[in-house]
Design an enzyme around this catalytic site. Structure first.
Site, PDB file in Angstrom:
ATOM      1  N   TRP A 189       2.055 -43.983 -46.552  1.00 54.83           N
ATOM      2  CA  TRP A 189       1.866 -45.298 -45.721  1.00 54.83           C
ATOM      3  C   TRP A 189       3.011 -45.448 -44.739  1.00 54.83           C
ATOM      4  CZ3 TRP A 189       6.555 -45.424 -48.779  1.00 54.83           C
ATOM      5  CH2 TRP A 189       6.508 -45.048 -49.473  1.00 54.83           C
ATOM      6  N   ASN A 190       4.471 -44.892 -44.670  1.00 48.71           N
ATOM      7  CA  ASN A 190       5.447 -45.196 -44.494  1.00 48.71           C
ATOM      8  C   ASN A 190       5.532 -45.181 -42.222  1.00 48.71           C
ATOM      9  OD1 ASN A 190       5.305 -42.261 -44.186  1.00 48.71           O
ATOM     10  ND2 ASN A 190       8.082 -42.534 -43.348  1.00 48.71           N
TER      11      ASN A 190
ATOM     12  N   GLY B 181       2.781 -36.232 -44.935  1.00 48.07           N
ATOM     13  CA  GLY B 181       3.390 -36.648 -45.547  1.00 48.07           C
ATOM     14  C   GLY B 181       3.514 -36.121 -47.117  1.00 48.07           C
TER      15      GLY B 181
ATOM     16  N   GLU C 185       3.526 -31.555 -41.579  1.00 48.97           N
ATOM     17  CA  GLU C 185       4.912 -33.082 -41.422  1.00 48.97           C
ATOM     18  C   GLU C 185       4.942 -33.514 -42.664  1.00 48.97           C
ATOM     19  OE1 GLU C 185       6.208 -32.279 -37.100  1.00 48.97           O
ATOM     20  OE2 GLU C 185       7.300 -32.365 -38.878  1.00 48.97           O
ATOM     21  N   LEU C 186       5.863 -32.326 -43.703  1.00 52.74           N
ATOM     22  CA  LEU C 186       6.394 -32.967 -45.090  1.00 52.74           C
ATOM     23  C   LEU C 186       7.809 -34.395 -45.213  1.00 52.74           C
ATOM     24  CD1 LEU C 186       5.095 -30.379 -46.532  1.00 52.74           C
ATOM     25  CD2 LEU C 186       3.908 -31.847 -45.763  1.00 52.74           C
TER      26      LEU C 186
ATOM     27  N   CYS D 284      11.648 -40.001 -43.262  1.00 53.16           N
ATOM     28  CA  CYS D 284      11.404 -39.416 -43.231  1.00 53.16           C
ATOM     29  C   CYS D 284      12.639 -37.864 -43.575  1.00 53.16           C
ATOM     30  CB  CYS D 284       9.860 -38.300 -42.629  1.00 53.16           C
ATOM     31  SG  CYS D 284       9.782 -38.117 -41.366  1.00 53.16           S
TER      32      CYS D 284
HETATM   33  P1  NDP Z   1       0.691 -38.055 -49.764  1.00 53.70           P
HETATM   34  O1  NDP Z   1       1.233 -37.197 -49.473  1.00 53.70           O
HETATM   35  O2  NDP Z   1       0.340 -39.326 -50.675  1.00 53.70           O
HETATM   36  O3  NDP Z   1      -0.549 -38.527 -49.145  1.00 53.70           O
HETATM   37  C1  NDP Z   1      -0.473 -38.593 -47.246  1.00 53.70           C
HETATM   38  C2  NDP Z   1      -1.881 -38.492 -47.028  1.00 53.70           C
HETATM   39  O4  NDP Z   1      -2.192 -38.195 -47.573  1.00 53.70           O
HETATM   40  C3  NDP Z   1      -2.375 -40.044 -47.039  1.00 53.70           C
HETATM   41  O5  NDP Z   1      -3.382 -40.386 -46.387  1.00 53.70           O
HETATM   42  C4  NDP Z   1      -3.150 -39.589 -48.484  1.00 53.70           C
HETATM   43  O6  NDP Z   1      -3.748 -40.466 -48.773  1.00 53.70           O
HETATM   44  C5  NDP Z   1      -3.740 -38.524 -48.278  1.00 53.70           C
HETATM   45  N1  NDP Z   1      -3.626 -37.635 -49.447  1.00 53.70           N
HETATM   46  C6  NDP Z   1      -3.784 -37.933 -51.027  1.00 53.70           C
HETATM   47  N2  NDP Z   1      -3.888 -35.766 -51.315  1.00 53.70           N
HETATM   48  C7  NDP Z   1      -4.866 -35.824 -50.670  1.00 53.70           C
HETATM   49  C8  NDP Z   1      -5.380 -34.605 -50.411  1.00 53.70           C
HETATM   50  N3  NDP Z   1      -5.474 -33.789 -52.074  1.00 53.70           N
HETATM   51  N4  NDP Z   1      -6.292 -34.202 -49.434  1.00 53.70           N
HETATM   52  C9  NDP Z   1      -5.814 -34.785 -48.168  1.00 53.70           C
HETATM   53  N5  NDP Z   1      -5.366 -36.148 -48.239  1.00 53.70           N
HETATM   54  C10 NDP Z   1      -4.867 -36.298 -49.037  1.00 53.70           C
HETATM   55  O7  NDP Z   1       2.037 -38.867 -48.943  1.00 53.70           O
HETATM   56  P2  NDP Z   1       2.654 -40.262 -48.358  1.00 53.70           P
HETATM   57  O8  NDP Z   1       1.452 -41.294 -48.591  1.00 53.70           O
HETATM   58  O9  NDP Z   1       3.302 -41.004 -50.030  1.00 53.70           O
HETATM   59  O10 NDP Z   1       3.616 -40.134 -48.063  1.00 53.70           O
HETATM   60  C11 NDP Z   1       5.385 -40.234 -48.159  1.00 53.70           C
HETATM   61  C12 NDP Z   1       5.579 -38.557 -47.940  1.00 53.70           C
HETATM   62  O11 NDP Z   1       5.198 -38.583 -46.098  1.00 53.70           O
HETATM   63  C13 NDP Z   1       6.848 -38.339 -47.756  1.00 53.70           C
HETATM   64  O12 NDP Z   1       7.290 -37.785 -49.166  1.00 53.70           O
HETATM   65  C14 NDP Z   1       7.947 -38.863 -46.054  1.00 53.70           C
HETATM   66  O13 NDP Z   1       9.028 -37.738 -46.440  1.00 53.70           O
HETATM   67  C15 NDP Z   1       6.715 -38.331 -45.515  1.00 53.70           C
HETATM   68  N6  NDP Z   1       6.801 -37.848 -44.445  1.00 53.70           N
HETATM   69  C16 NDP Z   1       7.281 -36.683 -43.913  1.00 53.70           C
HETATM   70  C17 NDP Z   1       7.426 -37.077 -42.499  1.00 53.70           C
HETATM   71  C18 NDP Z   1       7.419 -35.897 -41.453  1.00 53.70           C
HETATM   72  O14 NDP Z   1       6.926 -36.217 -40.796  1.00 53.70           O
HETATM   73  N7  NDP Z   1       8.470 -35.080 -41.908  1.00 53.70           N
HETATM   74  C19 NDP Z   1       7.356 -38.261 -41.917  1.00 53.70           C
HETATM   75  C20 NDP Z   1       6.949 -39.434 -42.696  1.00 53.70           C
HETATM   76  C21 NDP Z   1       6.615 -39.078 -43.956  1.00 53.70           C
HETATM   77  P3  NDP Z   1      -3.746 -42.135 -49.564  1.00 53.70           P
HETATM   78  O15 NDP Z   1      -2.006 -42.130 -49.720  1.00 53.70           O
HETATM   79  O16 NDP Z   1      -4.882 -43.049 -49.200  1.00 53.70           O
HETATM   80  O17 NDP Z   1      -3.797 -41.150 -51.598  1.00 53.70           O
END
Ligand code: NDP
Length: 479
Positions: free
Chosen positions: A135-136, A209, A231-232, A265
């Site tokens: 979502w970010n 995520g 990418e976490l 991130c």
């Molecule tokens: P999440 O891990 O909660 O969600 C990421 C995506 O995965 C969403 O589309 C989510 O759906 C989906 N999802 C949730 N559960 C599952 C599952 N079991 N299997 C497959 N997909 C699933 O992350 P956030 O949306 O909260 O994002 C914030 C995070 O992302 C932070 O930790 C941030 O650091 C990281 N991030 C990393 C970056 C990088 O490049 N390293 C860049 C930007 C962010 P839904 O939201 O619909 O539940």
């Protein structure tokens, strides 16, 4: 699944809804994309560039709408309104870089190890790439993977976050203006479970995520024996040395920590300042932090917006409470404010922090700036490297050379010297690996990132005589 309400981060109430895709919907979309993909790949990179150039024009015509939709999704920050232009830059960059990257991948020569054999090596796209995005920065983080995958010749099925679906809906209005692209690029709405059904259908996955979800994605991909690129998060440190210019350091740290309400991130999440300048640094940082304005009332005014995902405010408040309970002092900010239903936090500087606090160990993802003093470079490097993460790190010193010497010792993929937040400078140059928990798989930026979507295949032609096993002799054996 019935309709899902989508909350407006500025009001805290629902003003939108999505219809989550069922397993059958995902399977049907995946099948349609697979059917169209061979023609897309057969076009060659030149043909695909022609189609993508038309898409670029469609995005250009809607750039302002895309920015508005992103701001609606995220609550609005400076970057939200630029998303249409950032998308154009992404597509335009690959229009130049993809043909060159493909040319560099071609190989047609006689084998150096078996000189009579001609080796023709080609790359073949994974038919269906699944992209799961957070979502970010909901548009940018979806397209960082989807755009190169399309240039590579793959079809792409995107699962955006349920929290921020609006900007993706606007983007797909532009996709549908280009039918050849719409045939190979689609999305499915819904919660995390829908992400799992995408994994069931795809040939490779790009996920951005959090660490816990990334683990689930990796396990699901392992079950299917398909590659995944993760990418976490990060817990990115910034070291400020004794010789640093305090004006420069405080300005860079403040922006690096609070930009987009810290929901980036590679935000600065921990600051280590030499003890000799620690107090002066904090005084100046507080002065500057006090000048950061919230965008409550007008998303186009002010410097930082509300939390995009309201519950994130509770995680950040929990980190602050844990730090205070363990002896930290909140120097400014610190209280989540509810303004018009949106949840805001002003820049929050903490001192007296230690590494047993969540705010120094776990990803906070908010506008917090915990500052810790160090006495020598060895200690600063040890503290900065005391983390499970390794996304980026920054060093600000009196000279670039001093900063570089420290930066070379930090365990992270991107090291920013004499500033913070330089990730964009990597675009179109080199990707970086994520160290530790910050990621897994190949870099997502730069021409080499195209390889994530391509498998190498080689045709080996014998141009000489075939070998006769009856002529094989062991060493020392008489002919
Ligand atoms: P999440 O891990 O909660 O969600 C990421 C995506 O995965 C969403 O589309 C989510 O759906 C989906 N999802 C949730 N559960 C599952 C599952 N079991 N299997 C497959 N997909 C699933 O992350 P956030 O949306 O909260 O994002 C914030 C995070 O992302 C932070 O930790 C941030 O650091 C990281 N991030 C990393 C970056 C990088 O490049 N390293 C860049 C930007 C962010 P839904 O939201 O619909 O539940």
């Amino acid at each position: 699944m019935g309709k899902m309400e989508v909350i407006n981060p500025r009001t805290g109430v629902s003003d939108h809804a999505i219809t989550p895709a069922s397993r059958d919907d995902v399977a049907a979309k995946a099948a349609a994309l697979r059917k169209a993909q061979p023609a897309w790949e057969a076009m060659g990179v030149g043909g695909r560039c022609g189609v993508m150039a038309r898409w670029l024009q469609a995005v250009k015509a809607r750039a302002a709408d895309i920015g508005e939709a992103d701001a609606h999704d995220t609550g609005g920050c400076h970057t939200s309104y630029l998303q249409g232009f950032i998308t154009m830059g992404n597509i335009g960059g690959w229009l130049e870089d993809a043909p060159k990257a493909f040319a560099a991948l071609d190989f047609d020569a006689m084998s150096p190890s078996m000189p009579s054999v001609r080796v023709q090596s080609q790359v073949v796209a994974y038919p269906l790439v699944g992209v799961i995005s957070p979502w970010n920065a909901p548009l940018m983080l979806a397209l960082l993977d989807a755009v190169p995958a399309l240039f590579a010749g793959s079809a792409v099925l995107l699962k955006p976050s349920e929290v921020t679906p609006r900007v993706i809906e606007t983007l797909f209005e532009t996709v549908r203006e280009v039918p050849e692209l719409a045939a190979v690029f689609d999305y499915v709405a819904g919660p995390g479970e829908v992400g799992q059904t995408v994994i069931e259908q795809a040939d490779t996955i790009c996920f951005t995520g959090s660490v816990p979800t990334g683990r689930k994605v990796a396990v699901a991909c392992a079950e299917r024996l398909i590659p995944c690129h993760l990418e976490l998060g990060g817990k990115d440190p910034c070291i400020v040395t004794q010789s640093a210019d305090i004006e420069r350091a405080t300005t860079a740290v403040l922006r690096g920590a609070v930009y987009a309400t810290g929901q980036v991130c590679y935000s600065v999440e921990r600051v280590y300042v030499h003890e000799a300048i620690h107090d002066a640094f904090v005084v100046r940082l507080l002065e500057k932090a006090g000048e950061v304005r919230l965008n409550a009332g007008n998303p186009r005014a002010g410097h930082i917006g509300p939390f995009t995902h309201g519950p994130q405010a509770d995680i950040v408040a929990g980190h602050i409470a844990d730090a205070v309970a363990k002896g930290a002092k909140v120097e400014c900010g610190g209280e989540v404010e509810n303004i018009g239903g949106g949840r805001y936090l002003r820049p929050t500087v903490l001192t007296g922090v230690t590494h047993d606090m969540a705010i120094m160990q776990d990803e906070t993802f908010g506008p917090t700036i915990p500052v810790m003093a160090f006495s020598d470079t060895e200690e600063a490097v040890r503290l900065a490297n005391d983390t499970q993460f390794g996304l980026t790190a920054s060093v600000i010193a009196g000279t670039a050379e001093e900063a570089e010497a420290i930066g070379r010792r930090l365990n992270a993929g991107g090291i920013f010297l004499q500033d913070t937040f330089l990730t964009f400078a990597k675009m179109r140059t080199f990707g970086t690996d994520s160290f530790g928990w910050s990621g897994h798989g190949s870099p997502r930026i730069g021409p080499e990132s195209l390889r994530r979507f391509l498998r190498r295949k080689s045709l080996l032609t014998q141009t000489g005589e075939v070998a006769d096993i009856r002529n094989d002799h062991h060493l020392g054996e008489d002919a």
